[in-house]
Design an enzyme around this catalytic site. Structure first.
Site, PDB file in Angstrom:
ATOM      1  N   ASP A 150       0.610  -1.345  -0.295  1.00 22.50           N
ATOM      2  CA  ASP A 150       0.152   0.015  -0.079  1.00 22.50           C
ATOM      3  C   ASP A 150       0.944   1.435  -0.147  1.00 22.50           C
ATOM      4  O   ASP A 150       1.754   1.137   0.990  1.00 22.50           O
ATOM      5  CB  ASP A 150      -1.058   0.197   1.787  1.00 22.50           C
ATOM      6  CG  ASP A 150      -1.752   1.574   1.236  1.00 22.50           C
ATOM      7  OD1 ASP A 150      -2.068   1.294   0.967  1.00 22.50           O
ATOM      8  OD2 ASP A 150      -1.836   1.312   2.558  1.00 22.50           O
ATOM      9  N   ASP A 172      -3.657   4.243   2.932  1.00 22.38           N
ATOM     10  CA  ASP A 172      -5.001   4.088   2.767  1.00 22.38           C
ATOM     11  C   ASP A 172      -5.933   2.265   3.543  1.00 22.38           C
ATOM     12  O   ASP A 172      -7.321   1.618   3.266  1.00 22.38           O
ATOM     13  CB  ASP A 172      -6.263   4.128   1.985  1.00 22.38           C
ATOM     14  CG  ASP A 172      -5.837   3.342   0.409  1.00 22.38           C
ATOM     15  OD1 ASP A 172      -4.796   1.762   0.739  1.00 22.38           O
ATOM     16  OD2 ASP A 172      -6.598   3.432  -0.792  1.00 22.38           O
ATOM     17  N   ASP A 219      -1.653  -0.620  -3.850  1.00 21.46           N
ATOM     18  CA  ASP A 219      -2.618  -0.704  -5.113  1.00 21.46           C
ATOM     19  C   ASP A 219      -1.168  -0.934  -6.221  1.00 21.46           C
ATOM     20  O   ASP A 219      -0.182  -1.252  -5.923  1.00 21.46           O
ATOM     21  CB  ASP A 219      -2.117   1.112  -4.692  1.00 21.46           C
ATOM     22  CG  ASP A 219      -1.104   1.324  -3.606  1.00 21.46           C
ATOM     23  OD1 ASP A 219       0.131   1.498  -4.311  1.00 21.46           O
ATOM     24  OD2 ASP A 219      -1.429   2.535  -2.564  1.00 21.46           O
ATOM     25  N   ASP A 273      -8.909 -16.456 -15.956  1.00 15.36           N
ATOM     26  CA  ASP A 273      -9.981 -16.696 -15.113  1.00 15.36           C
ATOM     27  C   ASP A 273     -10.763 -18.360 -15.681  1.00 15.36           C
ATOM     28  O   ASP A 273     -11.261 -17.754 -17.051  1.00 15.36           O
ATOM     29  CB  ASP A 273     -10.926 -15.609 -14.395  1.00 15.36           C
ATOM     30  CG  ASP A 273     -10.916 -16.471 -13.177  1.00 15.36           C
ATOM     31  OD1 ASP A 273     -10.382 -16.562 -12.245  1.00 15.36           O
ATOM     32  OD2 ASP A 273     -12.255 -15.726 -12.963  1.00 15.36           O
ATOM     33  N   HIS A 332      -4.382 -17.542  -4.756  1.00 12.76           N
ATOM     34  CA  HIS A 332      -4.968 -16.556  -3.938  1.00 12.76           C
ATOM     35  C   HIS A 332      -6.201 -17.275  -4.093  1.00 12.76           C
ATOM     36  O   HIS A 332      -6.923 -16.952  -2.560  1.00 12.76           O
ATOM     37  CB  HIS A 332      -5.240 -15.597  -4.386  1.00 12.76           C
ATOM     38  CG  HIS A 332      -6.135 -15.836  -5.888  1.00 12.76           C
ATOM     39  ND1 HIS A 332      -5.285 -15.972  -7.334  1.00 12.76           N
ATOM     40  CD2 HIS A 332      -7.517 -15.353  -6.753  1.00 12.76           C
ATOM     41  CE1 HIS A 332      -6.124 -17.005  -7.857  1.00 12.76           C
ATOM     42  NE2 HIS A 332      -7.336 -16.615  -7.833  1.00 12.76           N
TER      43      HIS A 332
END
Length: 559
Positions: free
Chosen positions: A21, A25, A29, A199, A329
């Site tokens: 990050d 926040d 990113d 995916d 993930h």
């Protein structure tokens, strides 16, 4: 065997929300990724697989896309993306985008139009059906629990969603859908990206007539969409219209794929994809009852696991190409599932697993933090979980299947996708150096001792070991292209195999237990006296014995 750069590459998967990050926040990113590219260059990887960064309402952490040609505001801007792509290329790193085209978000402009009326030009971009006997059009279940159909009162019809209710499936039988998808893919390729990870691509072609299936414990049936009737036809079209025009790396996520199907998806003639992800080796063992799908699965016995991996190694030899992975993930942390994440054995078993995988034939994938030996978070509170699949499963299994809270929390600790999604552990400062704010999901409590800052300067760390595995692959054709042969298939403690290329051979020995194990005499007899040890996760060599979680690779010439 035909050589190719993507066969010799090592891919590193970044889950952007949890990587780094840059603005405090609490959400990773794109600028955070750019900031850490030198770290990945030091590791030695060739390609970054970037999980979705497209505009999304974030119902499924970015896998529900509302605009394929815009960047999610939480992740930054398209200018940030272009800067990251340029910097990665300067450092010799390629970028592979995550292509999510089985479904979109229900907030995508196509679906907003599609649901307006039955005669809207976009109506047939999605799969709409009338109800049957006052209920859903068929008994298919969603992968995220409940029915795979959602009623839409606006036109008194249901739309299909194999995943979340906010992820309506695209109708790939409509040539206009395919044209728009291919147009978007070409746009990204012209921008200069280097490939696509696709995916759930094996689900894009639905069975003719969408028939009912056999219901399971939850009352819903598997859709039977995997490897549907036109999937290869559509991928060949994609290849003709997009992929063949660029020098790309392509991998299809193909849950439910068989060996014979994989030979079509990843065939050596290059008419579809470079490779597929298959998941036979990540599932639970055959001794598990598996009443509740993946949730109550157990690790499979080593002989079964070896048999599966070996079948894919030998079955695709010369015909197609393997993807090599233990974690991503959607999986628990590999050292927690396949190894031993105790303080005593975490590092040594992480190195052993890396050796076992990276010495096989195929393109290896490193999931962020795997190179540090990051492990499951083992959250104690349901409130700590963020994953829609985990939360939906908790609700369904406790409310309708009689699973207790304690039992379900045990399942989540072992196998929830959030185990892989905790923030990357950069250093021992607050929040593991991931953010100066409040992280979107809790950091694993072991970050003080498991972090990149400590490992990049330690020559004996998991990071340094992975760096060496990657260097060896880059410098030795035998590791990339050598033929694979499994030895001692019924051994319940050791995974032993050879790789052969020209007049050279590697012998890979891995101990999957926390005990000293004697190497079978038939194996030691094959290792010449002048064999060199290419790599090992222990100092010194006990010759006929493998210590707990020891990995040893011999290299020698054969006549």
């Amino acid at each position: 065997m035909n050589k190719a750069w993507w066969k010799e590459a090592v891919v590193y998967q970044i889950y952007p929300r949890s990587f780094m990050d840059s603005n405090g926040d609490g959400i990773g990113d794109i600028n955070g990724i750019t900031e850490k590219l030198e770290y990945l260059q030091e590791l030695g990887i060739d390609v970054i697989w970037l999980s979705p960064v497209y505009q999304s309402p974030n119902d499924d952490n970015g896998y529900d896309i509302s605009d394929y040609q815009a960047i999610m505001e939480e992740f930054g801007t398209m200018e940030d993306y272009d800067r990251m792509l340029a910097r990665a290329h300067e450092l010799g790193i390629k970028i592979m985008m995550d292509l999510v085209v089985n479904h979109t978000s229900d907030e995508h402009a196509w679906f907003v139009e599609s649901r307006k009326s039955v005669d809207n030009p976009y109506r047939d971009f999605y799969i709409w059906r009338k109800g049957k006997d006052g209920k859903e059009p068929n008994n298919w279940g969603s992968c995220f629990s409940g029915s795979a159909w959602k009623y839409d009162p606006q036109t008194d019809m249901y739309f299909l969603h194999l995943f979340s209710k906010k992820q309506p499936d695209l109708n790939w039988d409509n040539p206009k859908v395919r044209d728009r998808v291919f147009e978007m893919m070409n746009w990204w390729c012209e921008k200069g990206i280097d490939g696509f990870r696709m995916d759930v691509i094996s689900l894009i072609s639905k069975p003719e007539g969408l028939p009912d299936g056999i219901p399971g414990e939850t009352g819903y049936a598997d859709s039977g969409c995997a490897n549907g009737p036109h999937v290869h036809e559509y991928l060949k079209e994609m290849n003709r219209k997009v992929l063949s025009h660029y020098d790309l790396i392509t991998v299809g996520e193909a849950s439910g794929v068989t060996l014979e199907e994989a030979k079509k998806y990843a065939n050596a003639d290059g008419s579809e994809l470079n490779m597929v992800f298959q998941f036979e080796h990540t599932g639970g063992g055959p001794e598990a009852d598996n009443h509740y799908g993946k949730w109550d699965s157990h690790k499979m016995p080593l002989p079964v696991w070896k048999k599966i991996l070996s079948r894919w190694q030998t079955g695709l030899e010369g015909k197609a190409w393997n993807s090599l992975f233990l974690s991503n993930h959607d999986q628990p942390r590999s050292v927690s599932w396949f190894g031993n994440d105790s303080e005593q054995y975490r590092e040594i078993s992480a190195k052993m697993l890396g050796t076992c995988l990276h010495m096989m034939q195929g393109t290896p994938y490193v999931y962020q933090g795997e190179e540090l030996g990051m492990c499951n978070a083992y959250f104690d509170q349901l409130d700590d979980y963020r994953d829609i699949e985990s939360l939906n499963a908790y609700k369904e299994l406790t409310e309708t299947c009689g699973v207790s809270h304690e039992e379900m929390m045990g399942y989540l600790k072992r196998i929830s996708r959030d185990n892989a999604r905790t923030p990357m552990q950069w250093d021992d400062s607050a929040n593991a150096g991931f953010t100066t704010g409040t992280p979107w999901i809790k950091v694993n409590s072991n970050y003080k001792t498991v972090n990149a800052k400590q490992q990049t300067t330690d020559p004996d760390s998991v990071f340094s070991y992975y760096k060496e595995l990657i260097r060896l692959r880059h410098e030795n054709d035998i590791i990339v292209y050598g033929e694979y042969e499994l030895l001692e298939p019924q051994n319940e403690e050791l995974f032993i195999y050879t790789r052969s290329w020209n007049n050279e051979q590697l012998m890979v020995l891995c101990n999957f237990t926390e005990k000293d194990i004697v190497i079978p005499a038939a194996v030691t007899a094959q290792i010449p006296a002048d064999a060199q040890i290419l790599i090992s996760n222990y100092v010194g060599n006990l010759e006929s014995v493998l210590r707990p979680y020891e990995a040893r690779v011999y290299r020698y010439n054969v006549k």
